[in-house]
Design a protein around this motif. Structure first.
Motif, PDB file in Angstrom:
ATOM      1  N   UNK A  69      51.256  32.150  38.081  1.00  0.00           N
ATOM      2  CA  UNK A  69      51.816  31.754  39.373  1.00  0.00           C
ATOM      3  C   UNK A  69      50.851  30.881  40.164  1.00  0.00           C
ATOM      4  N   UNK A  70      49.563  31.156  40.058  1.00  0.00           N
ATOM      5  CA  UNK A  70      48.580  30.312  40.739  1.00  0.00           C
ATOM      6  C   UNK A  70      48.601  28.897  40.184  1.00  0.00           C
ATOM      7  N   UNK A  71      48.613  28.777  38.874  1.00  0.00           N
ATOM      8  CA  UNK A  71      48.620  27.454  38.236  1.00  0.00           C
ATOM      9  C   UNK A  71      49.896  26.699  38.572  1.00  0.00           C
ATOM     10  N   UNK A  72      51.040  27.394  38.505  1.00  0.00           N
ATOM     11  CA  UNK A  72      52.329  26.737  38.756  1.00  0.00           C
ATOM     12  C   UNK A  72      52.551  26.416  40.232  1.00  0.00           C
ATOM     13  N   UNK A  73      51.731  26.971  41.121  1.00  0.00           N
ATOM     14  CA  UNK A  73      51.890  26.699  42.553  1.00  0.00           C
ATOM     15  C   UNK A  73      51.535  25.265  42.911  1.00  0.00           C
ATOM     16  N   UNK A  75      48.578  24.329  43.672  1.00  0.00           N
ATOM     17  CA  UNK A  75      47.569  24.406  44.729  1.00  0.00           C
ATOM     18  C   UNK A  75      46.166  24.651  44.192  1.00  0.00           C
ATOM     19  N   UNK A  76      45.940  24.343  42.928  1.00  0.00           N
ATOM     20  CA  UNK A  76      44.674  24.714  42.300  1.00  0.00           C
ATOM     21  C   UNK A  76      43.459  24.075  42.971  1.00  0.00           C
ATOM     22  N   UNK A  77      43.645  22.971  43.669  1.00  0.00           N
ATOM     23  CA  UNK A  77      42.521  22.335  44.377  1.00  0.00           C
ATOM     24  C   UNK A  77      42.409  22.769  45.831  1.00  0.00           C
ATOM     25  N   UNK A  78      43.305  23.673  46.263  1.00  0.00           N
ATOM     26  CA  UNK A  78      43.223  24.183  47.642  1.00  0.00           C
ATOM     27  C   UNK A  78      41.955  25.013  47.837  1.00  0.00           C
ATOM     28  N   UNK A  79      41.433  24.973  49.068  1.00  0.00           N
ATOM     29  CA  UNK A  79      40.362  25.890  49.449  1.00  0.00           C
ATOM     30  C   UNK A  79      40.995  27.164  50.009  1.00  0.00           C
ATOM     31  N   UNK A 101      35.000  30.137  51.726  1.00  0.00           N
ATOM     32  CA  UNK A 101      36.057  29.264  51.235  1.00  0.00           C
ATOM     33  C   UNK A 101      35.737  28.886  49.790  1.00  0.00           C
ATOM     34  N   UNK A 102      36.708  29.090  48.916  1.00  0.00           N
ATOM     35  CA  UNK A 102      36.507  28.849  47.491  1.00  0.00           C
ATOM     36  C   UNK A 102      37.787  28.261  46.913  1.00  0.00           C
ATOM     37  N   UNK A 103      37.649  27.330  45.971  1.00  0.00           N
ATOM     38  CA  UNK A 103      38.831  26.701  45.385  1.00  0.00           C
ATOM     39  C   UNK A 103      39.682  27.729  44.635  1.00  0.00           C
ATOM     40  N   UNK A 104      40.991  27.537  44.719  1.00  0.00           N
ATOM     41  CA  UNK A 104      41.910  28.405  43.984  1.00  0.00           C
ATOM     42  C   UNK A 104      41.602  28.372  42.485  1.00  0.00           C
ATOM     43  N   UNK A 105      41.255  27.208  41.976  1.00  0.00           N
ATOM     44  CA  UNK A 105      40.931  27.093  40.550  1.00  0.00           C
ATOM     45  C   UNK A 105      39.762  28.004  40.179  1.00  0.00           C
ATOM     46  N   UNK A 106      38.728  28.022  41.012  1.00  0.00           N
ATOM     47  CA  UNK A 106      37.587  28.897  40.738  1.00  0.00           C
ATOM     48  C   UNK A 106      38.004  30.361  40.750  1.00  0.00           C
ATOM     49  N   UNK A 107      38.884  30.712  41.673  1.00  0.00           N
ATOM     50  CA  UNK A 107      39.372  32.083  41.728  1.00  0.00           C
ATOM     51  C   UNK A 107      40.118  32.466  40.455  1.00  0.00           C
ATOM     52  N   UNK A 108      40.890  31.530  39.906  1.00  0.00           N
ATOM     53  CA  UNK A 108      41.648  31.831  38.688  1.00  0.00           C
ATOM     54  C   UNK A 108      40.702  32.036  37.504  1.00  0.00           C
ATOM     55  N   UNK A 109      39.637  31.253  37.451  1.00  0.00           N
ATOM     56  CA  UNK A 109      38.644  31.474  36.389  1.00  0.00           C
ATOM     57  C   UNK A 109      37.978  32.844  36.565  1.00  0.00           C
ATOM     58  N   UNK A 110      37.637  33.201  37.789  1.00  0.00           N
ATOM     59  CA  UNK A 110      37.039  34.510  38.037  1.00  0.00           C
ATOM     60  C   UNK A 110      37.997  35.639  37.718  1.00  0.00           C
ATOM     61  N   UNK A 111      39.276  35.397  37.966  1.00  0.00           N
ATOM     62  CA  UNK A 111      40.326  36.355  37.659  1.00  0.00           C
ATOM     63  C   UNK A 111      40.431  36.603  36.160  1.00  0.00           C
ATOM     64  N   UNK A 112      40.479  35.524  35.382  1.00  0.00           N
ATOM     65  CA  UNK A 112      40.740  35.636  33.949  1.00  0.00           C
ATOM     66  C   UNK A 112      39.496  36.003  33.141  1.00  0.00           C
ATOM     67  N   UNK A 113      38.337  35.450  33.515  1.00  0.00           N
ATOM     68  CA  UNK A 113      37.129  35.699  32.721  1.00  0.00           C
ATOM     69  C   UNK A 113      36.460  37.019  33.084  1.00  0.00           C
ATOM     70  N   UNK A 114      36.382  37.306  34.393  1.00  0.00           N
ATOM     71  CA  UNK A 114      35.664  38.503  34.842  1.00  0.00           C
ATOM     72  C   UNK A 114      36.585  39.579  35.396  1.00  0.00           C
TER      73      UNK A 114
END
Length: 381
Positions: A69-73, A75-79, A101-114
């Motif tokens: 859902x994050x990827x399909x939004x 908004x991956x470059x949003x802060x 403030x952190x990019x949504x993309x970084x959050x998704x990597x943190x979500x999936x990897x860690x």
């Protein structure tokens, strides 16, 4: 005594027959998970299953849906501004700080990897407006994918709700859907990711993937997501590719999940290959004078089969009956004029549209097609 000898002999004979059943029996007995499934990515064919349709807790493999859902939004470059609620989330964490403030993309990597639960809440609040709004989106997407035995109550999989569950089959469907997205594939298959350091710190956050199959245990692994809670126990979704065969494995409540996945993959890769029927060869067999040389298959037909099943494959072609006005004005011919359907044991397992092209095309050359029987062309008015 003779009676007992005959009984023992019959039991030995039965055991010998069972031993001849290829791989499947051994794989079923050897999988530690309470629920498990092995699925081929393109077709969705189930190659192995063990109690795959029972509803169970799923822990952090929930985050596959959160990432989708994050990827399909878009908004991956949003802060994203991290909330207090996100920071206070229990369990595994990427140690976000309130207000950063952190990019949504970084959050998704943190979500999936860690498997950051704090990242899951931050993503949910930004994409869904609130955690509750995001959960609504999760269940809506699950229904769209066909996950009929799934309900999501949170974006991370923690044991904070009773109505949060899925099945091995549904999670395989979710992973099949997710793997169609190139950004998801890239994130899922990343071994190490560096994100900007939190405010006031130098260097970078370095996240190493928890998926041990990907990082060293299994050379053919291409991605996945781990999970664990006290009530769900160990859960795992992974993907693997070898010799053109792409597989998905799911285990729920599995004490030996790494070896479960390796065993299922080895079974799948050793028993199945992808049968491919060339689209060019399909249209090259069409002799209808109106369509001859003017059709193109949207893609090749493909399906995973065993060597024994290969001879049971056949293709039927179904075409619209040409209309008089089409012959007078070819521009009126619709883009799709039929379909080619691949059958295994009289069951349709794959199909592709047949497209009309106004510029005449040369027929394809001989191909893998010659291994299969072609049962003619039917015209449907």
């Amino acid at each position: 005594m003779d009676k007992w000898k005959r009984l023992i002999a019959l039991m030995a004979l039965a055991a010998g027959i069972i031993a001849l059943i290829p791989g499947r029996m051994d794989a079923m007995n050897g999988v530690s998970a309470k629920s498990a499934i092995l699925m081929e990515q393109h077709s969705g064919r189930v190659l192995f299953a063990k109690d795959a349709y029972t509803k169970r807790r799923i822990a952090s493999i929930t985050k596959i849906m959160t990432a989708v859902l994050a990827i399909e939004s878009g908004k991956m470059d949003d802060l994203v501004t991290v909330s207090a609620r996100a920071v206070r989330t229990e369990g595994s964490s990427i140690y976000l700080r309130q207000g950063e403030k952190i990019k949504l993309r970084d959050l998704v990597y943190g979500l999936m990897l860690r498997s950051g639960n704090d990242a899951a809440v931050a993503i949910a609040e930004h994409v869904g407006g609130s955690v509750e709004g995001f959960v609504f989106l999760m269940n809506k997407k699950a229904a769209e994918i066909g996950m009929r035995d799934t309900e999501f109550a949170n974006p991370h999989g923690l044991d904070d709700a009773e109505n949060h569950y899925s099945t091995a089959y549904d999670m395989a469907l979710l992973m099949q859907y997710a793997m169609k997205n190139s950004e998801f594939r890239r994130i899922s298959g990343t071994k190490v990711y560096r994100a900007p350091a939190p405010p006031g710190e130098e260097g970078a956050r370095v996240w190493r993937n928890k998926n041990k199959l990907l990082t060293g245990l299994y050379e053919y692994c291409t991605g996945g997501k781990t999970g664990y809670t006290k009530r769900a126990h160990r859960t795992l979704v992974t993907t693997a590719s070898k010799d053109g065969v792409n597989l998905i494995a799911v285990t729920l409540d599995a004490p030996d999940d790494w070896n479960d996945h390796i065993a299922m993959y080895e079974y799948g890769f050793s028993h199945y290959h992808i049968a491919n029927v060339s689209g060019k060869r399909i249209v090259g067999k069409i002799t209808d004078p109106f369509y001859e040389g003017r059709l193109r298959a949207a893609r090749d037909l493909q399906y995973p089969v065993t060597s024994e099943e290969e001879n049971e494959l056949r293709v039927n072609v179904y075409l619209l009956k040409p209309r008089a006005e089409w012959k007078e004005d070819p521009d009126r011919v619709p883009a799709a004029v039929g379909k080619a359907v691949l059958y295994l044991h009289d069951k349709a397992v794959d199909e592709t549209p047949l497209l009309y092209e106004h510029k005449k095309e040369k027929s394809g050359e001989n191909s893998f097609w010659d291994l299969f029987s072609f049962l003619g062309v039917r015209s449907d008015g």
